[in-house]
Design a protein around this motif. Structure first.
Motif, PDB file in Angstrom:
ATOM      1  N   ILE A  55      45.416  35.973  34.501  1.00 39.19           N
ATOM      2  CA  ILE A  55      44.255  36.793  34.984  1.00 39.19           C
ATOM      3  C   ILE A  55      44.218  35.950  36.674  1.00 39.19           C
ATOM      4  CG2 ILE A  55      41.726  36.549  35.109  1.00 39.19           C
ATOM      5  CD1 ILE A  55      41.584  35.711  32.712  1.00 39.19           C
ATOM      6  N   GLU A  56      45.039  34.624  35.969  1.00 38.42           N
ATOM      7  CA  GLU A  56      45.141  34.385  37.994  1.00 38.42           C
ATOM      8  C   GLU A  56      45.548  34.756  38.138  1.00 38.42           C
ATOM      9  OE1 GLU A  56      46.350  29.891  37.610  1.00 38.42           O
ATOM     10  OE2 GLU A  56      43.593  29.507  35.912  1.00 38.42           O
ATOM     11  N   CYS A  57      46.772  35.346  37.827  1.00 38.92           N
ATOM     12  CA  CYS A  57      47.890  36.248  38.837  1.00 38.92           C
ATOM     13  C   CYS A  57      48.229  37.404  38.814  1.00 38.92           C
ATOM     14  CB  CYS A  57      49.496  35.195  38.261  1.00 38.92           C
ATOM     15  SG  CYS A  57      50.136  34.201  38.361  1.00 38.92           S
ATOM     16  N   GLY A  58      46.294  38.030  38.681  1.00 34.53           N
ATOM     17  CA  GLY A  58      45.711  39.321  38.882  1.00 34.53           C
ATOM     18  C   GLY A  58      46.476  40.508  37.568  1.00 34.53           C
ATOM     19  N   GLY A  59      46.778  39.640  37.206  1.00 37.87           N
ATOM     20  CA  GLY A  59      47.070  40.794  35.490  1.00 37.87           C
ATOM     21  C   GLY A  59      46.067  41.181  35.240  1.00 37.87           C
ATOM     22  N   ALA A  60      46.372  42.550  34.038  1.00 41.32           N
ATOM     23  CA  ALA A  60      45.455  42.389  32.417  1.00 41.32           C
ATOM     24  C   ALA A  60      45.329  41.218  31.921  1.00 41.32           C
ATOM     25  CB  ALA A  60      45.284  44.242  32.385  1.00 41.32           C
ATOM     26  N   GLU A  61      44.260  41.192  30.818  1.00 46.62           N
ATOM     27  CA  GLU A  61      44.133  40.592  29.544  1.00 46.62           C
ATOM     28  C   GLU A  61      45.015  41.105  28.585  1.00 46.62           C
ATOM     29  OE1 GLU A  61      40.992  37.940  28.675  1.00 46.62           O
ATOM     30  OE2 GLU A  61      40.238  39.337  30.240  1.00 46.62           O
ATOM     31  N   PHE A  62      46.558  40.859  28.353  1.00 47.20           N
ATOM     32  CA  PHE A  62      47.278  41.175  27.620  1.00 47.20           C
ATOM     33  C   PHE A  62      47.909  40.886  26.771  1.00 47.20           C
ATOM     34  CE2 PHE A  62      51.042  43.859  27.746  1.00 47.20           C
ATOM     35  CZ  PHE A  62      51.533  44.845  26.936  1.00 47.20           C
ATOM     36  N   ASN A  63      48.434  41.255  24.991  1.00 41.52           N
ATOM     37  CA  ASN A  63      49.248  39.829  24.829  1.00 41.52           C
ATOM     38  C   ASN A  63      49.089  39.207  24.728  1.00 41.52           C
ATOM     39  OD1 ASN A  63      51.390  41.679  22.680  1.00 41.52           O
ATOM     40  ND2 ASN A  63      52.393  40.192  24.282  1.00 41.52           N
ATOM     41  N   ASN A  64      48.360  37.986  24.678  1.00 41.92           N
ATOM     42  CA  ASN A  64      48.353  36.956  24.881  1.00 41.92           C
ATOM     43  C   ASN A  64      47.627  36.042  23.464  1.00 41.92           C
ATOM     44  OD1 ASN A  64      50.248  35.751  26.182  1.00 41.92           O
ATOM     45  ND2 ASN A  64      49.114  36.580  28.401  1.00 41.92           N
ATOM     46  N   MET A  65      46.216  36.790  24.176  1.00 40.07           N
ATOM     47  CA  MET A  65      45.111  36.460  22.529  1.00 40.07           C
ATOM     48  C   MET A  65      44.650  37.675  22.187  1.00 40.07           C
ATOM     49  SD  MET A  65      43.862  33.831  24.357  1.00 40.07           S
ATOM     50  CE  MET A  65      42.203  33.912  23.118  1.00 40.07           C
TER      51      MET A  65
ATOM     52  N   THR B 204      36.683  27.687  23.299  1.00 42.07           N
ATOM     53  CA  THR B 204      36.199  28.605  23.438  1.00 42.07           C
ATOM     54  C   THR B 204      38.034  28.777  24.486  1.00 42.07           C
ATOM     55  OG1 THR B 204      35.686  30.250  25.604  1.00 42.07           O
ATOM     56  CG2 THR B 204      35.536  27.402  25.721  1.00 42.07           C
ATOM     57  N   ALA B 205      37.988  30.429  25.565  1.00 43.74           N
ATOM     58  CA  ALA B 205      39.540  30.535  25.100  1.00 43.74           C
ATOM     59  C   ALA B 205      39.684  30.562  27.367  1.00 43.74           C
ATOM     60  CB  ALA B 205      40.232  31.172  24.878  1.00 43.74           C
ATOM     61  N   VAL B 206      38.704  30.670  27.087  1.00 39.40           N
ATOM     62  CA  VAL B 206      37.953  30.922  28.621  1.00 39.40           C
ATOM     63  C   VAL B 206      38.515  29.905  29.757  1.00 39.40           C
ATOM     64  CG1 VAL B 206      36.802  32.275  30.098  1.00 39.40           C
ATOM     65  CG2 VAL B 206      36.948  33.562  28.230  1.00 39.40           C
ATOM     66  N   PRO B 207      37.873  29.025  30.012  1.00 36.77           N
ATOM     67  CA  PRO B 207      37.036  28.115  30.479  1.00 36.77           C
ATOM     68  C   PRO B 207      38.551  27.230  31.146  1.00 36.77           C
ATOM     69  CG  PRO B 207      35.993  27.155  29.089  1.00 36.77           C
ATOM     70  CD  PRO B 207      36.499  28.338  28.802  1.00 36.77           C
ATOM     71  N   GLY B 208      38.384  26.828  31.922  1.00 31.98           N
ATOM     72  CA  GLY B 208      39.710  25.771  32.243  1.00 31.98           C
ATOM     73  C   GLY B 208      39.193  24.271  32.065  1.00 31.98           C
ATOM     74  N   THR B 209      39.470  23.512  32.876  1.00 31.58           N
ATOM     75  CA  THR B 209      39.914  21.974  32.698  1.00 31.58           C
ATOM     76  C   THR B 209      38.218  22.158  33.378  1.00 31.58           C
ATOM     77  OG1 THR B 209      40.773  21.120  34.835  1.00 31.58           O
ATOM     78  CG2 THR B 209      41.203  20.805  32.298  1.00 31.58           C
ATOM     79  N   GLY B 210      38.258  22.404  34.666  1.00 30.42           N
ATOM     80  CA  GLY B 210      36.768  22.177  35.290  1.00 30.42           C
ATOM     81  C   GLY B 210      36.592  21.009  36.379  1.00 30.42           C
ATOM     82  N   ALA B 211      37.932  20.729  36.736  1.00 27.65           N
ATOM     83  CA  ALA B 211      38.153  19.415  37.109  1.00 27.65           C
ATOM     84  C   ALA B 211      40.132  19.295  37.973  1.00 27.65           C
ATOM     85  CB  ALA B 211      37.829  18.114  36.378  1.00 27.65           C
ATOM     86  N   GLY B 212      39.965  19.262  39.108  1.00 30.82           N
ATOM     87  CA  GLY B 212      41.315  19.328  40.041  1.00 30.82           C
ATOM     88  C   GLY B 212      41.770  20.157  39.742  1.00 30.82           C
ATOM     89  N   GLY B 213      43.316  20.239  40.083  1.00 33.21           N
ATOM     90  CA  GLY B 213      43.773  21.456  39.566  1.00 33.21           C
ATOM     91  C   GLY B 213      44.734  21.763  41.521  1.00 33.21           C
TER      92      GLY B 213
ATOM     93  N   GLN C 285      55.276  42.600  44.333  1.00 29.30           N
ATOM     94  CA  GLN C 285      54.488  42.953  45.314  1.00 29.30           C
ATOM     95  C   GLN C 285      54.236  44.077  45.798  1.00 29.30           C
ATOM     96  OE1 GLN C 285      58.667  42.211  47.174  1.00 29.30           O
ATOM     97  NE2 GLN C 285      58.157  39.320  47.805  1.00 29.30           N
ATOM     98  N   VAL C 286      54.198  44.696  44.772  1.00 30.26           N
ATOM     99  CA  VAL C 286      54.289  46.577  44.930  1.00 30.26           C
ATOM    100  C   VAL C 286      52.638  46.545  43.879  1.00 30.26           C
ATOM    101  CG1 VAL C 286      55.390  47.511  46.587  1.00 30.26           C
ATOM    102  CG2 VAL C 286      55.873  47.264  44.245  1.00 30.26           C
ATOM    103  N   GLY C 287      51.928  47.736  43.746  1.00 30.30           N
ATOM    104  CA  GLY C 287      51.216  47.678  42.746  1.00 30.30           C
ATOM    105  C   GLY C 287      50.406  47.346  42.778  1.00 30.30           C
ATOM    106  N   GLY C 288      49.577  47.707  41.384  1.00 29.58           N
ATOM    107  CA  GLY C 288      48.338  47.076  40.875  1.00 29.58           C
ATOM    108  C   GLY C 288      46.843  47.631  41.634  1.00 29.58           C
ATOM    109  N   PRO C 289      45.597  47.294  40.590  1.00 27.16           N
ATOM    110  CA  PRO C 289      43.814  47.207  41.348  1.00 27.16           C
ATOM    111  C   PRO C 289      43.922  46.112  42.052  1.00 27.16           C
ATOM    112  CG  PRO C 289      44.335  46.160  39.335  1.00 27.16           C
ATOM    113  CD  PRO C 289      45.941  46.809  39.399  1.00 27.16           C
ATOM    114  N   GLU C 290      43.213  45.918  42.594  1.00 26.53           N
ATOM    115  CA  GLU C 290      42.294  45.586  43.803  1.00 26.53           C
ATOM    116  C   GLU C 290      42.616  43.948  43.539  1.00 26.53           C
ATOM    117  OE1 GLU C 290      37.911  43.964  45.492  1.00 26.53           O
ATOM    118  OE2 GLU C 290      38.374  46.204  44.697  1.00 26.53           O
ATOM    119  N   ARG C 291      42.818  43.707  41.625  1.00 26.84           N
ATOM    120  CA  ARG C 291      41.814  41.855  41.408  1.00 26.84           C
ATOM    121  C   ARG C 291      44.264  41.382  41.715  1.00 26.84           C
ATOM    122  NH1 ARG C 291      42.519  45.028  36.376  1.00 26.84           N
ATOM    123  NH2 ARG C 291      44.527  44.829  35.181  1.00 26.84           N
ATOM    124  N   LEU C 292      44.852  42.568  41.418  1.00 23.56           N
ATOM    125  CA  LEU C 292      45.991  42.216  42.276  1.00 23.56           C
ATOM    126  C   LEU C 292      46.595  42.323  43.483  1.00 23.56           C
ATOM    127  CD1 LEU C 292      48.857  41.359  41.005  1.00 23.56           C
ATOM    128  CD2 LEU C 292      49.385  44.590  39.950  1.00 23.56           C
TER     129      LEU C 292
END
Length: 608
Positions: free
Chosen positions: A500-510, A565-574, A583-590
């Motif tokens: 998700i952070e890299c702009g991808g769609a949720e796919f083939n992980n969960m 829950t799978a969604v939130p990270g640690t909520g601290a630091g990082g 470098q090319v392609g993708g919707p707005e999130r990418l």
């Protein structure tokens, strides 16, 4: 000079049984074995013959047996090790991953792999890989790039040279790593008249290399010129036994310390100069110090990308890099000024040269603020619902003791533990050099075998547990107790967040985002229980705390499953991590992720 007639396999086992540490213990404590046609007749017979002086243990999978051996060696600070033997073919190649893990982490591991027939009479033997262009190649050649020493034993007298070389590598602090002995199966059974002197007990001393005086002087000059030095403590601090020297050095000179995954636990979290961890999964106060430091002093660290925030975390314009390490390879990374030597010895010499120089540029309030932030995100949830990984960590923290060792290897928990876990001295074991999914269960067993007086708590996600869990049965059979906290978020939650952070769609992980006909309902309690473990489900954080305390009375492993829950990270630091965005392609999130990536990549200081 007298001789003794033995098979090559018998000679190897007999020789290993008398290779001793300075403390009077066998360096190779014992041998993990799964037998097949490539090792059962030769090595198997020899191990049976000498089982009273070199024990053999049965495992469930070659890779996980090796993982247990690696965890044992890491816990023993490289002063003792295990051997693992396998058959030819898949038995051997199952261990290639473990060899890479040991190589990356600079840990001793002896792998004795069955190989093809040296005489070639039954060519091709069962499970033999045939190279159409090279008759000397076997499947065991896969080990060459992931071994510190590799040898193929095609004559019984080869043992006279290869075995001492193997021990030299495993006991060399600078060159330490895995050894692969590809042992041709017919040669295992061949007899030879070995010199009796070959089997006399030998003590292997792990040396403390002294640094070059010129390099020490250069390091002192850098320290004296610095105004804002920062110590990055890595695993080399622990292997050197330099924990107390590091604490004294930092305190005397007022230099703040941050810890890598491998170095965490070298300095108690309560020490006033321990500011947590730097980098991608670092604390806010550590990363703030890293950004302002004018001299970064690496002590026993290889400056992995997580530690350096992919070389964006040490961003001061006047920053210089000093690296204290046993190996010149690690000491000179990224243009660092090197001091090649043992961490304890070097710190002592630098301390003597600095005398009473005091820096004290750190802000104690930042450290206190960080502890407050950790307490907030790890507190028990006030509302009903699935807990976060941070809250699970908080539950374990609240019931832990000075004797607790927490461990993990891959997924969400390594990063969460690095940033949130408050480690007592020696209370942290993380395999993050290779971050190998499936290390956890076998690794926990290896830790407990090495430190039976400790309470070992293994954090593992459902994805990593599914990769490799069979040594749980071994631990039950051998009555090796430890506690597994199995967090079930129904997929690969860590990589899903990265996707998700890299702009991808949720796919083939969960599982919910995978191409399946039916969503799985895996009963982890029933699964672990079927292998003989005490397995329970914790309904909430309060139950988790209670069940961890109850596990301490058992002599078998305890598995506690808790839904998270799978969604939130640690909520601290990082901090930012360099994971390339298309470098090319993708919707707005990418497109947004690509813009963020370009901004951060521009800050990288890879060599200066």
């Amino acid at each position: 000079m007298g001789t003794i007639r033995l098979t090559a396999a018998q000679a190897m086992v007999k020789w290993l049984s008398v290779q001793m540490t300075e403390e009077g213990e066998r360096f190779i404590e014992g041998v993990w074995a799964i037998f097949g046609h490539g090792n059962v007749a030769g090595i198997g017979e020899a191990l049976h013959r000498y089982q009273d002086v070199l024990p053999t243990w049965r495992g469930q999978n070659e890779q996980t047996m090796a993982h247990a051996a690696i965890a044992y060696a890491k816990t023993k600070r490289r002063k003792r090790a295990h051997a693992v033997t396998s058959s030819i073919g898949p038995g051997s190649t199952n261990m290639v991953t473990a060899a890479a893990l040991a190589h990356v982490n600079r840990l001793p591991l002896l792998m004795i792999c069955g190989d093809v027939f040296a005489n070639r009479r039954p060519d091709p033997v069962l499970q033999q890989i045939e190279d159409f262009d090279d008759g000397t190649v076997s499947a065991n050649d896969c080990f060459r790039p992931v071994s510190r020493y590799f040898d193929r034993i095609t004559r019984p007298e080869h043992l006279l040279t290869c075995l001492p070389r193997a021990m030299r590598v495993m006991t060399d602090p600078a060159n330490c790593g895995p050894v692969t002995l590809a042992f041709c199966q017919d040669v295992q059974a061949e007899a030879f008249d070995y010199p009796e002197a070959f089997f006399e007990p030998k003590v292997w001393r792990i040396r403390r290399p002294e640094p070059d005086p010129v390099e020490v002087d250069a390091a002192l000059a850098m320290l004296k010129a610095a105004k804002r030095p920062l110590i990055v403590a890595g695993g080399g601090v622990l292997y050197s036994g330099a924990e107390d020297v590091l604490a004294e050095f930092a305190t005397r000179h007022g230099i703040p310390v941050v810890e890598t995954q491998a170095g965490k636990g070298g300095l108690s979290w309560q020490h006033e100069l321990n500011f947590g961890s730097p980098g991608v999964t670092g604390s806010a106060c550590a990363n703030d110090l890293a950004a302002r430091a004018d001299l970064v002093i690496g002590v026993g660290t290889r400056f992995q990308d997580f530690t350096t925030g992919s070389w964006t975390v040490f961003e001061a314009a006047d920053r210089k890099l000093l690296s204290i390490n046993l190996t010149g390879y690690d000491a000179q990374k990224h243009g660092a000024e090197p001091v090649v030597g043992d961490a304890k010895v070097v710190l002592e010499k630098l301390g003597a040269g600095l005398k009473d120089r005091l820096y004290g540029w750190h802000d104690p309030a930042a450290r206190s603020g960080w502890h407050d932030a950790v307490a907030e995100v790890t507190a028990a949830p006030e509302k009903a619902g699935l807990p976060s990984d941070a809250q699970v960590i908080g539950a374990v923290q609240r019931v832990s003791t000075e004797d607790t060792v927490v461990m993990c290897a891959a997924g969400t928990m390594p990063g969460a533990l690095q940033v949130l876990w408050q480690a007592a001295k020696g209370g942290y074991h993380m395999e993050y050099g290779y971050s190998c999914m499936g290390y956890e269960v076998a690794g926990a067993m290896g830790i407990k075998l090495a430190a039976p007086e400790k309470e070992v708590i293994c954090f593992v996600g459902d994805g990593s547990y599914m990769m490799a869990n069979s040594e749980l049965a071994t631990a039950v059979m051998r009555r090796v107790p430890f506690t597994i906290v199995l967090t079930d978020n129904r997929g690969y939650g860590c990589i899903n967040r990265l996707q998700i952070e890299c702009g991808g769609a949720e796919f083939n992980n969960m599982y919910k985002d995978s191409n399946v006909e039916v969503q799985p309902e895996i009963d982890f309690v029933a699964h672990a229980g079927s292998m003989g473990a005490h397995a329970v489900k914790a309904a909430d954080i309060a139950e988790l705390e209670a069940k961890i305390a109850e596990a301490r009375s058992r002599d078998i492993p305890t598995v506690i499953v808790i839904d998270t829950t799978a969604v939130p990270g640690t909520g601290a630091g990082g901090h930012w991590w360099d994971v390339a965005v298309p470098q090319v392609g993708g919707p707005e999130r990418l497109e947004s992720a690509r813009e963020t990536y370009a901004q951060n990549a521009a800050k990288q200081r890879v060599f200066d």
